[in-house]
Design an enzyme around this catalytic site. Sequence first.
Site, PDB file in Angstrom:
ATOM      1  N   SER B  34       0.832  -1.210   0.000  1.00 57.86           N
ATOM      2  CA  SER B  34       0.000   0.000   0.000  1.00 57.86           C
ATOM      3  C   SER B  34       0.864   1.256   0.000  1.00 57.86           C
ATOM      4  CB  SER B  34      -0.898   0.023   1.239  1.00 57.86           C
ATOM      5  OG  SER B  34      -1.612  -1.180   1.365  1.00 57.86           O
ATOM      6  N   ASP B 150      -8.237   4.199  -2.127  1.00 60.50           N
ATOM      7  CA  ASP B 150      -9.509   3.991  -2.830  1.00 60.50           C
ATOM      8  C   ASP B 150     -10.508   3.210  -1.974  1.00 60.50           C
ATOM      9  OD1 ASP B 150      -7.816   1.814  -3.156  1.00 60.50           O
ATOM     10  OD2 ASP B 150      -8.279   1.498  -5.276  1.00 60.50           O
ATOM     11  N   ASN B 180      -5.387   2.048  -6.242  1.00 58.10           N
ATOM     12  CA  ASN B 180      -4.553   0.866  -6.533  1.00 58.10           C
ATOM     13  C   ASN B 180      -5.382  -0.408  -6.711  1.00 58.10           C
ATOM     14  OD1 ASN B 180      -5.114  -0.134  -3.960  1.00 58.10           O
ATOM     15  ND2 ASN B 180      -3.197   0.590  -3.073  1.00 58.10           N
ATOM     16  N   GLU B 362     -21.974  14.505  11.661  1.00 56.67           N
ATOM     17  CA  GLU B 362     -21.235  14.596  12.916  1.00 56.67           C
ATOM     18  C   GLU B 362     -19.821  14.042  12.820  1.00 56.67           C
ATOM     19  OE1 GLU B 362     -24.241  13.296  12.475  1.00 56.67           O
ATOM     20  OE2 GLU B 362     -25.582  14.702  13.489  1.00 56.67           O
TER      21      GLU B 362
END
Lengths: 621, 621
Positions: B34, B150, B180, B362
């Site tokens: 990642s 993503d 990715n 919120e």
Amino acid sequence: MTQDERQQLEEVCRLMRVWILESSHAAGSGHPTSSLSALELMAGLFFTGQLHYDASDPGYVNNDRVIFSKGHASPLLYALWAAAGEIAEDDLLTYRDYDSSLEGHATKRFEFAEAATGSLGQGLSIGVGMALSAKQIDRVPYRTYVLLGDSEMTEGSQWEAIQIAAHYELDNLVGMLDVNRLGQRGPTQFGHDLSAYQQRLEAFGWHVEIVEDGHDLDQVETALAFAQKVSGKPMMIIAKTIKGHGVSFLEDEEGFHGKALDDDQLKRALDEIGEVDRSVRGRIAPPKRVELPPLKPLPAGPLEYAVGDSHATRDGYGSALKRLAPVLPHLVALDGEVSNSTRADVLRDAYPERFFEMFIAEQNMAGVALGMALRGKTPFVSTFAAFLTRAFDQIRMSVHSGAGINFVGSHAGVSIGQDGPSQMGLEDLAMFRTLPGSTVLYPCDAVSTERLVEAMAHEPGACYLRTTRGKTPVIYGNDEEFPIGGCKVLRHSDRDVGVVVAAGVTLHEALAAYDKLHEWDIPIRVIDLYSVKPLDAETLHRVAEATGFVVTVEDHYLAGGLGEAVASALADRPVPVFQMAVDQRPRSGEPARLRKAEGISADAIVGFVSNVANSMQPTLH
Amino acid sequence: MTQDERQQLEEVCRLMRVWILESSHAAGSGHPTSSLSALELMAGLFFTGQLHYDASDPGYVNNDRVIFSKGHASPLLYALWAAAGEIAEDDLLTYRDYDSSLEGHATKRFEFAEAATGSLGQGLSIGVGMALSAKQIDRVPYRTYVLLGDSEMTEGSQWEAIQIAAHYELDNLVGMLDVNRLGQRGPTQFGHDLSAYQQRLEAFGWHVEIVEDGHDLDQVETALAFAQKVSGKPMMIIAKTIKGHGVSFLEDEEGFHGKALDDDQLKRALDEIGEVDRSVRGRIAPPKRVELPPLKPLPAGPLEYAVGDSHATRDGYGSALKRLAPVLPHLVALDGEVSNSTRADVLRDAYPERFFEMFIAEQNMAGVALGMALRGKTPFVSTFAAFLTRAFDQIRMSVHSGAGINFVGSHAGVSIGQDGPSQMGLEDLAMFRTLPGSTVLYPCDAVSTERLVEAMAHEPGACYLRTTRGKTPVIYGNDEEFPIGGCKVLRHSDRDVGVVVAAGVTLHEALAAYDKLHEWDIPIRVIDLYSVKPLDAETLHRVAEATGFVVTVEDHYLAGGLGEAVASALADRPVPVFQMAVDQRPRSGEPARLRKAEGISADAIVGFVSNVANSMQPTLH
């Protein structure tokens, strides 16, 4: 609709308008203006043959479903069912009374409410759960309609529901967006710009029907009829409406949100509406009769764990889902894109049709589970324990719908180690304990996990099971029973000076501490408090009084967890209770290192217990 | 970028790639793949003159801000700062160690992390808070960049942030979306379909720049340069990337999420990357020097309440905000579209530039407040107490950023009455108590509210103030002081048989009970526990031991609230503690009727206390 039919329906609408004003006036509070804006939208749904519903049997499997996501429009909800002949006119005037089932925001105490709403931005997720049940589980043709307010479209949970509804191609789901331009405190972000909503919804893959005048019954009927033509995607009706419609001094005016009319205002409004025929009623079309094949439970396989072997309790969870799926034909599992971590993927691989990928959107996941539970399913909802905090509002609200949902949080406590505090569930026990009627379970090995998963499936209300990332040894035999509300006294002698109460990962720390203390001739009792709520107060009382003190140990923050549960249960007894828990901001590191740093390791227990035992020596019996 | 510069930057990228693999390999865990997908995106930001940052002064007011919303890409974050020369190469290998500041998901223990992330879908809200600070409060020209994954775009909180960023026209905010294609457990909803994200973002009012190859440094530079041209709207760079890019056997492969390479895999990967020049470094451009005018605090006006007059504590909150605004020039208020209920509108009307409407969203509101707090503001965040549950994950995470945020929840307890359970905050004390280092305050009158609002503004960490909808009498003089961690003994005699501990609305029930018990000659002590956390354990110990028993009364669920806080504080003492609290699903009704039904009324206290007093009589001193 013929002209006659429309005229008659307009009469019904005028009567409902009166009822909305009268019931909220009688209560002295409520949201009449938010009800008036959606009146024709919902009258068009109920009384033009679009809605199919058997009012004599609200639970009938092929009834259409209507959810008021804008739950504050309850005067309209009750007016609709009064117009359908299901609420006596007098009863409307009990609105918001303590003894009335017509609550300020409808809950399941009102039999025609599909779900409790009132916290905005939740109804669409519930609707997705019902539509998904109908389309992919029960395979029945009913439709689910959700009335939405424009203000609540700012809630992110709406867009979670919107994306999942498109993903699952729910063409049996119809949203009805009441764009009345005014929120509680003033204008909404987009006012009457219907295209702002349309663009967003179409970009998210929905079919949109625009209703330029949401008070024109013909336009409403035409838009609703489109639901039969749209295929492969959900549909949103976006209607321009006027808040307070039908009463000139309320129409499109700020300052009237959530306010009942006073005596004078009511008189002016009723004068303006004029005579109404209080005998007119609408007619809801009957549902198509369908028959669901009966689901036959099959026996579950036996457990085959060996005492002393190591398994993560999260693996026990996955295994239990797969083992129980044949026994519990209504069991379904939802997961927030981490099924390979929570082990819900074991069910997915074995029974793909019983598993629903909810992606990283926990609020909607909880709402969908509620919708499914309300349609008779037994949903198990899993993600990291930490990320269930994201759905606290939905979890809280599900209690008021009275449905049974099973939440499973993995990766609990600092014991997850290196991934660090963002991934550590450390407030989950506290969160689930707060809820009235909830069940909170925290098993320490694979056997107890399997048994507790089975037990929670049969338990009403919100149930929570906490699992652990790392492996722990199996300590129970395969036939051991784990009643909810029980505990296990695992170490015991007549000479015990105190008792250590733990659960999950710290139970093993307590057992290791026991061994060391035993060597030092400090005998203690050890309790596995696998059922944190309800809690076996009787055993705790007995054991506490038979020994000298109680020490609780938990991989959870200090407040609201296992320790406070025990302290609270023993608060009226003179036996001292000491809490060992996580009491600082944790960090990344090796799990055992973190338990040591937080003072919840076996060594910490040994040190603490021996100190207490020594200091209390003179007073011990 | 010249060809030479690009070649040099490619060298830096190769070195960072090695570091990403080596650091996670040394830790034995982490998310290298990642990190690799976003490597060129972030290298392009850091080292082509786009980012302006003075690394010698991370707090400098005009530094650009970079937030890793995909916090699991921490190996990349650390590699970037190593490439900038700010982390020694050896230190990278301490990644995820207990004693290292390089945590698994970065927290503020790493000085260049703008905020703690790791729970997905939170960084963009924090970025909105920083961009809003820059544009509307400090009026400085820095930009805020947020790296997004993503997978996390499915979180509703993202769309809350996206809509608010567009609403406030934040053209100083740049999102960088690393598409990715692969989430933790498999493909994302939209895979490499960049247009799916583009359509949604454009519909929500953002400018979008597409980068077809997120590993092409020229394309990245070109897209980033657009940030200077876009005006009146935020910009999202949507980049197609390859997870695990740069290592052939990792590229675009499932099954490598969150996994470090083993020894053999690392060797293969490093062989494939080949020799790297470990001396190359990148250079971050310096920020423009700006000077902020010093803000001069002005004195606050005095309080002018009269004892015995009635005011809602929520009115006290609004009044306090307005009174304190001159004293606290960094004070800002955010509200979730209910400012006329929470009374934050008092500040809005007096100082509109200090108030930010966050609409009904919120989660984003809490994140924006965190971003503002991290940029030196003192944010007050208000909505109904019940709806703060919606932001529990953001509130929990804010603790790891170490910022001071003040949350204010109105409409607490069953005492709101007719609106029913959906609107009742009944788990808020428990929620805020769990957080390490948090402060939980619950005033009973307007004077204590005003004083506590002032006190919490100066308190670090997450602070929570609970207010009441209905009016309560002023019981304190205007000069009374309310230190955090204190309490008030309001009724007291030498003969007291027990003590009643209450706060907020039930304090008044306790005082009424006192009067009745006094008539019956059952003298009790009454404590106003306005500071529920930290709690004045010393006074409680003293008072408990001087009397015979303790009764707690609260308009909150039984678990995790005031009662358990007291029970826990007294758990090591022999004095019995009894809890009176809401312990069933409440319903709509008149407030006093509901307090009676829940057993927290003055009458209930009288009944309970007199029973306990009678049953304990023989043992009382």
